[in-house]
Design a protein around this motif. Structure first.
Motif, mmCIF file in Angstrom:
data_model
loop_
_atom_site.group_PDB
_atom_site.id
_atom_site.type_symbol
_atom_site.label_atom_id
_atom_site.label_comp_id
_atom_site.label_asym_id
_atom_site.label_seq_id
_atom_site.Cartn_x
_atom_site.Cartn_y
_atom_site.Cartn_z
ATOM 1 N N LEU A 43 8.039 4.680 -20.194
ATOM 2 C CA LEU A 43 7.257 4.052 -19.128
ATOM 3 C C LEU A 43 7.304 2.538 -19.280
ATOM 4 O O LEU A 43 7.033 2.011 -20.363
ATOM 5 C CB LEU A 43 5.794 4.522 -19.202
ATOM 6 C CG LEU A 43 4.845 3.873 -18.192
ATOM 7 C CD1 LEU A 43 5.118 4.387 -16.776
ATOM 8 C CD2 LEU A 43 3.388 4.134 -18.567
ATOM 9 N N LEU A 44 7.668 1.856 -18.200
ATOM 10 C CA LEU A 44 7.654 0.391 -18.190
ATOM 11 C C LEU A 44 6.655 -0.030 -17.118
ATOM 12 O O LEU A 44 6.650 0.555 -16.031
ATOM 13 C CB LEU A 44 9.032 -0.169 -17.842
ATOM 14 C CG LEU A 44 10.166 0.197 -18.803
ATOM 15 C CD1 LEU A 44 10.905 1.426 -18.327
ATOM 16 C CD2 LEU A 44 11.133 -0.956 -18.934
ATOM 17 N N PHE A 45 5.836 -1.025 -17.401
ATOM 18 C CA PHE A 45 4.814 -1.365 -16.409
ATOM 19 C C PHE A 45 4.366 -2.823 -16.474
ATOM 20 O O PHE A 45 4.482 -3.487 -17.509
ATOM 21 C CB PHE A 45 3.589 -0.445 -16.545
ATOM 22 C CG PHE A 45 2.934 -0.475 -17.901
ATOM 23 C CD1 PHE A 45 3.417 0.311 -18.931
ATOM 24 C CD2 PHE A 45 1.842 -1.297 -18.146
ATOM 25 C CE1 PHE A 45 2.818 0.292 -20.186
ATOM 26 C CE2 PHE A 45 1.227 -1.321 -19.400
ATOM 27 C CZ PHE A 45 1.721 -0.518 -20.412
ATOM 28 N N VAL A 91 -4.697 -7.486 -6.213
ATOM 29 C CA VAL A 91 -3.721 -7.470 -7.312
ATOM 30 C C VAL A 91 -3.147 -6.054 -7.399
ATOM 31 O O VAL A 91 -3.556 -5.170 -6.641
ATOM 32 C CB VAL A 91 -4.387 -7.864 -8.656
ATOM 33 C CG1 VAL A 91 -4.726 -9.337 -8.678
ATOM 34 C CG2 VAL A 91 -5.626 -7.022 -8.928
ATOM 35 N N GLY A 92 -2.208 -5.842 -8.306
ATOM 36 C CA GLY A 92 -1.602 -4.507 -8.367
ATOM 37 C C GLY A 92 -1.094 -4.141 -9.750
ATOM 38 O O GLY A 92 -1.041 -4.973 -10.655
ATOM 39 N N THR A 93 -0.756 -2.867 -9.893
ATOM 40 C CA THR A 93 -0.082 -2.352 -11.080
ATOM 41 C C THR A 93 1.276 -1.838 -10.611
ATOM 42 O O THR A 93 1.348 -1.217 -9.538
ATOM 43 C CB THR A 93 -0.881 -1.171 -11.695
ATOM 44 O OG1 THR A 93 -2.139 -1.660 -12.162
ATOM 45 C CG2 THR A 93 -0.137 -0.518 -12.852
ATOM 46 N N ILE A 94 2.326 -2.080 -11.395
ATOM 47 C CA ILE A 94 3.660 -1.572 -11.013
ATOM 48 C C ILE A 94 4.191 -0.750 -12.184
ATOM 49 O O ILE A 94 4.022 -1.146 -13.346
ATOM 50 C CB ILE A 94 4.638 -2.738 -10.725
ATOM 51 C CG1 ILE A 94 4.017 -3.761 -9.767
ATOM 52 C CG2 ILE A 94 5.947 -2.201 -10.132
ATOM 53 C CD1 ILE A 94 4.876 -4.989 -9.530
ATOM 54 N N PHE A 95 4.829 0.389 -11.880
ATOM 55 C CA PHE A 95 5.363 1.202 -12.993
ATOM 56 C C PHE A 95 6.729 1.799 -12.671
ATOM 57 O O PHE A 95 7.092 2.003 -11.511
ATOM 58 C CB PHE A 95 4.383 2.319 -13.387
ATOM 59 C CG PHE A 95 4.062 3.297 -12.287
ATOM 60 C CD1 PHE A 95 2.990 3.091 -11.431
ATOM 61 C CD2 PHE A 95 4.840 4.442 -12.104
ATOM 62 C CE1 PHE A 95 2.694 3.997 -10.415
ATOM 63 C CE2 PHE A 95 4.550 5.358 -11.094
ATOM 64 C CZ PHE A 95 3.476 5.131 -10.243
ATOM 65 N N ALA A 147 11.203 7.967 -11.623
ATOM 66 C CA ALA A 147 10.017 7.768 -10.784
ATOM 67 C C ALA A 147 9.632 6.301 -10.838
ATOM 68 O O ALA A 147 9.963 5.599 -11.807
ATOM 69 C CB ALA A 147 8.849 8.619 -11.284
ATOM 70 N N ALA A 148 8.963 5.860 -9.800
ATOM 71 C CA ALA A 148 8.478 4.479 -9.769
ATOM 72 C C ALA A 148 7.331 4.415 -8.787
ATOM 73 O O ALA A 148 7.210 5.278 -7.906
ATOM 74 C CB ALA A 148 9.598 3.526 -9.337
ATOM 75 N N GLY A 149 6.505 3.410 -8.949
ATOM 76 C CA GLY A 149 5.392 3.292 -8.005
ATOM 77 C C GLY A 149 4.568 2.056 -8.255
ATOM 78 O O GLY A 149 4.882 1.235 -9.135
ATOM 79 N N TYR A 150 3.528 1.942 -7.450
ATOM 80 C CA TYR A 150 2.599 0.825 -7.629
ATOM 81 C C TYR A 150 1.213 1.240 -7.173
ATOM 82 O O TYR A 150 1.053 2.222 -6.434
ATOM 83 C CB TYR A 150 3.068 -0.416 -6.854
ATOM 84 C CG TYR A 150 3.141 -0.260 -5.357
ATOM 85 C CD1 TYR A 150 2.027 -0.472 -4.545
ATOM 86 C CD2 TYR A 150 4.332 0.088 -4.735
ATOM 87 C CE1 TYR A 150 2.110 -0.342 -3.163
ATOM 88 C CE2 TYR A 150 4.419 0.218 -3.354
ATOM 89 C CZ TYR A 150 3.302 -0.004 -2.573
ATOM 90 O OH TYR A 150 3.379 0.132 -1.213
ATOM 91 N N VAL A 151 0.243 0.482 -7.659
ATOM 92 C CA VAL A 151 -1.134 0.665 -7.212
ATOM 93 C C VAL A 151 -1.576 -0.678 -6.657
ATOM 94 O O VAL A 151 -1.345 -1.718 -7.286
ATOM 95 C CB VAL A 151 -2.062 1.074 -8.380
ATOM 96 C CG1 VAL A 151 -3.474 1.322 -7.867
ATOM 97 C CG2 VAL A 151 -1.515 2.299 -9.086
ATOM 98 N N LEU A 152 -2.167 -0.658 -5.478
ATOM 99 C CA LEU A 152 -2.676 -1.885 -4.870
ATOM 100 C C LEU A 152 -4.196 -1.837 -4.897
ATOM 101 O O LEU A 152 -4.796 -0.908 -4.350
ATOM 102 C CB LEU A 152 -2.165 -1.988 -3.425
ATOM 103 C CG LEU A 152 -2.730 -3.123 -2.578
ATOM 104 C CD1 LEU A 152 -2.386 -4.484 -3.175
ATOM 105 C CD2 LEU A 152 -2.197 -3.035 -1.144
#
Ligand code: AFP
Length: 336
Positions: A116-118, A133-137, A163-168
């Motif tokens: 996991l990279l984030f 702001v956000g989190t990216i993974f 897999a990849a994604g983000y949280v806003l």
């Protein structure tokens, strides 16, 4: 696959399970990582919501009521993600914007086949002014033999992401992810603490309305980049002008453009020859999402997902968004 009606309420857990069932060979490990990330993001959302009360509850660097030192929110977010994911037996290493070196899995826990990279809290300088702001993974599969994940495992090109994604963390908290079969968006219902499917099968418009770029760097751009930006603004008469929108939080700018269409650009400039954004945990995951939604992402001259990384925290120039708008950048920056 269950067919959902307009009124059925689909939690992220249910959606992930249903997606997993489509692949009989799936072991559930990737689903487990996504659940853990969803949980971590709810904990981070909770902290972000209280950020404005820091002066009342205790500022960074001061002691709180328990006599502990207050930490910066990006450090807190980093710890939340590590603690939510280090013990599940699904990962063999992690890497974060907040840590110089690879993050090993503690000896007491089992290792798994994923990495996991984030970026735990991207745009964190915006927190003090109550801007999203956000989190990216990004999730990769281990390629070396042996139990522990290595730097070689982390330095894989973006097209290898599983897999990849983000949280806003915005007016609502949203989690958007892809496992390579479309892009799925969920909105957190704070009353019940659940992410609910709100944006099934997200697609980015072919042409965009929005241009997101920090033109304070114009004086340091190369001439081809200046010409490109003039094109997007309609100043060379060759296309209609785009609307400029720049939050300064990559996740927020990217999300707006994903929904409304457009282009986010962080070009190289004479002071930052590789731009600012980090390839492995900013550019790659959002490029993966964007391509899955029908868009594109390039360095200027090359597809982002094809770049072979050589360093964990390497930077890359970045143009991501609607296909037709990225294509203009590819044409005008070719050979530069
Ligand atoms: P911070 O985390 O330091 O606020 O940086 C945010 C970011 O990495 C990304 O989210 C923004 O799109 C970009 O930097 C903004 O950078 P500029 O201020 O140079 O435009």
């Amino acid at each position: 696959m269950v067919k959902h009606t307009d009124t059925s309420v689909v939690t992220i857990d249910r959606y992930i399970i249903e997606q997993e069932r489509r692949f009989p060979e799936a072991t559930g490990e990737l689903s487990g990582i996504l659940y853990d990330l969803a949980l971590a993001s709810k904990m981070i959302a909770n902290k972000v919501r209280l950020a404005g009360l820091v002066d009342i509850l205790g500022a960074e660097g001061t002691e709180n009521v328990q006599g502990e030192m207050q930490q910066k929110l990006d450090v807190i977010a980093n710890d939340i993600i590590i603690k939510a994911l280090d013990h599940g037996g699904r990962l063999c290493a992690m890497a974060s914007e907040e840590r110089e070196e690879l993050i090993p899995i503690p000896d007491k826990f089992r290792r798994g086949k994923y990495l996991l990279l984030f970026d735990p809290l991207d745009g964190s300088s915006n927190i003090d002014v109550n801007v999203p702001v956000g989190t990216i993974f990004s999730v990769l599969r281990k390629v070396t033999t042996g139990e522990d994940g290595t730097l070689e495992d982390l330095l894989q090109p973006g097209y290898k992401q599983v897999a990849a994604g983000y949280v806003l963390y915005g007016a609502s908290t949203m989690l958007v992810y892809s496992t390579g079969h479309g892009v799925h968006g969920f909105t957190l219902d704070p009353a019940i603490g659940e992410y609910l499917l709100s944006h099934p099968d997200m697609r980015i418009p072919e042409h965009g309305r929005y241009l997101s770029v920090n033109d304070a760097y114009e004086q340091n751009w190369t001439e081809p980049v200046r010409a490109l930006m003039r094109r997007y603004r309609g100043l060379d008469g060759k296309r209609e002008a785009m609307n400029v929108r720049y939050v300064g939080s990559l996740v927020a700018d990217f999300h707006r453009n994903l929904l409304g269409g457009g282009l986010f650009a962080y070009p190289a400039n004479t002071k930052s020859p590789n731009g600012k954004l980090r390839l492995l945990y900013e550019c790659n995951p959002l490029a993966f999402i964007c391509e899955q939604a029908g868009g594109a992402a390039i360095t200027g001259t090359k597809r982002i997902l094809d770049v072979l990384p050589t360093e964990l925290h390497q930077r890359s120039p970045y143009f991501v968004g609607s296909k037709a708008d990225v294509e203009i950048a590819a044409q005008m920056l070719a050979n530069h």
